[in-house]
Design a protein around this motif. Structure first.
Motif, PDB file in Angstrom:
ATOM      1  N   UNK A  85       0.852  -1.184   0.000  1.00 63.90           N
ATOM      2  CA  UNK A  85       0.000   0.000   0.000  1.00 63.90           C
ATOM      3  C   UNK A  85       0.891   1.238   0.000  1.00 63.90           C
ATOM      4  N   UNK A  86       0.362   2.375  -0.474  1.00 60.61           N
ATOM      5  CA  UNK A  86       1.154   3.604  -0.470  1.00 60.61           C
ATOM      6  C   UNK A  86       1.506   4.043   0.953  1.00 60.61           C
ATOM      7  N   UNK A  99      -2.828   0.687   8.026  1.00 60.14           N
ATOM      8  CA  UNK A  99      -2.513  -0.723   7.820  1.00 60.14           C
ATOM      9  C   UNK A  99      -3.668  -1.648   8.184  1.00 60.14           C
ATOM     10  N   UNK A 100      -4.522  -1.247   9.107  1.00 63.79           N
ATOM     11  CA  UNK A 100      -5.641  -2.073   9.535  1.00 63.79           C
ATOM     12  C   UNK A 100      -6.918  -1.434   9.008  1.00 63.79           C
ATOM     13  N   UNK A 103     -11.621  -4.793   9.966  1.00 69.00           N
ATOM     14  CA  UNK A 103     -10.794  -5.742  10.702  1.00 69.00           C
ATOM     15  C   UNK A 103     -10.722  -5.433  12.200  1.00 69.00           C
ATOM     16  N   UNK A 104     -11.213  -4.245  12.589  1.00 68.20           N
ATOM     17  CA  UNK A 104     -11.154  -3.841  13.985  1.00 68.20           C
ATOM     18  C   UNK A 104     -12.514  -4.070  14.624  1.00 68.20           C
ATOM     19  N   UNK A 105     -12.586  -4.799  15.713  1.00 72.06           N
ATOM     20  CA  UNK A 105     -13.885  -4.999  16.365  1.00 72.06           C
ATOM     21  C   UNK A 105     -14.387  -3.668  16.929  1.00 72.06           C
ATOM     22  N   UNK A 106     -15.689  -3.459  16.948  1.00 73.22           N
ATOM     23  CA  UNK A 106     -16.225  -2.191  17.479  1.00 73.22           C
ATOM     24  C   UNK A 106     -15.917  -2.081  18.971  1.00 73.22           C
TER      25      UNK A 106
END
Length: 171
Positions: A143-144, A149-150, A154-157
């Motif tokens: 990625x630029x 990165x995440x 992908x992150x749980x609330x």
């Protein structure tokens, strides 16, 4: 330490500083062939073929240790006339111990020299036959710079805690 001891020590250091070693690594001057130079060196120094082969093995060899400058220059000239490249370096050997020292254990080999033992070469060839299985990297991407990165998915609330702050006041 007495004056006599001091002067003896200075004389020994001065004598050691005036000694030189002649170092040879099997290098030949441009425009010469290996075989011709090896032959000329062997004739000039009265060496048999095994000794000449050892001399041109690529390992650093101290041909003479702890000699005076004129002697070192005379030997260097004979090597140069034969087409070999050698160096005169200040001797690190004390006169009383120079006979007891063996050839330097470490040296640099000329560029392109095979430095592996035969057993190591066989092991390397066998290892090359058994190619290791590498994990698949197809799922990875670049990625630029500055990209997060995440991903949000992908992150749980994060659930906000239920806190009762009614009993607190600012005064």
């Amino acid at each position: 330490m007495t004056d006599k001891d001091l002067s003896k020590s200075q004389v020994e250091r001065s004598a050691a500083a005036d000694l030189f070693d002649l170092v040879f690594r099997g290098e030949i001057a441009p425009g010469n062939s290996d075989a011709e130079v090896k032959q000329r060196v062997a004739v000039s120094f009265n060496l048999d073929s095994a000794a000449a082969d050892q001399l041109f093995s690529g390992a650093q060899v101290r041909l003479k240790r702890g000699v005076d400058k004129p002697t070192a220059e005379r030997i260097l000239q004979r090597l140069t006339d034969a087409g070999a490249i050698a160096m005169i370096v200040p001797s690190s050997v004390q006169p009383e111990t120079q006979e007891s020292l063996a050839q330097d254990p470490l040296s640099l080999a000329p560029l392109g020299t095979n430095v592996l033992d035969d057993n190591e070469e066989v092991k390397r060839e066998k290892a090359a036959i058994k190619k290791p299985v590498l994990p698949s990297l197809d799922h990875l991407s670049l990625e630029p710079v500055g990209t997060r990165m995440v991903r949000d998915t992908e992150v749980p609330p994060i659930k906000a805690p239920d806190l009762d702050t009614s009993k607190f006041s600012l005064e």
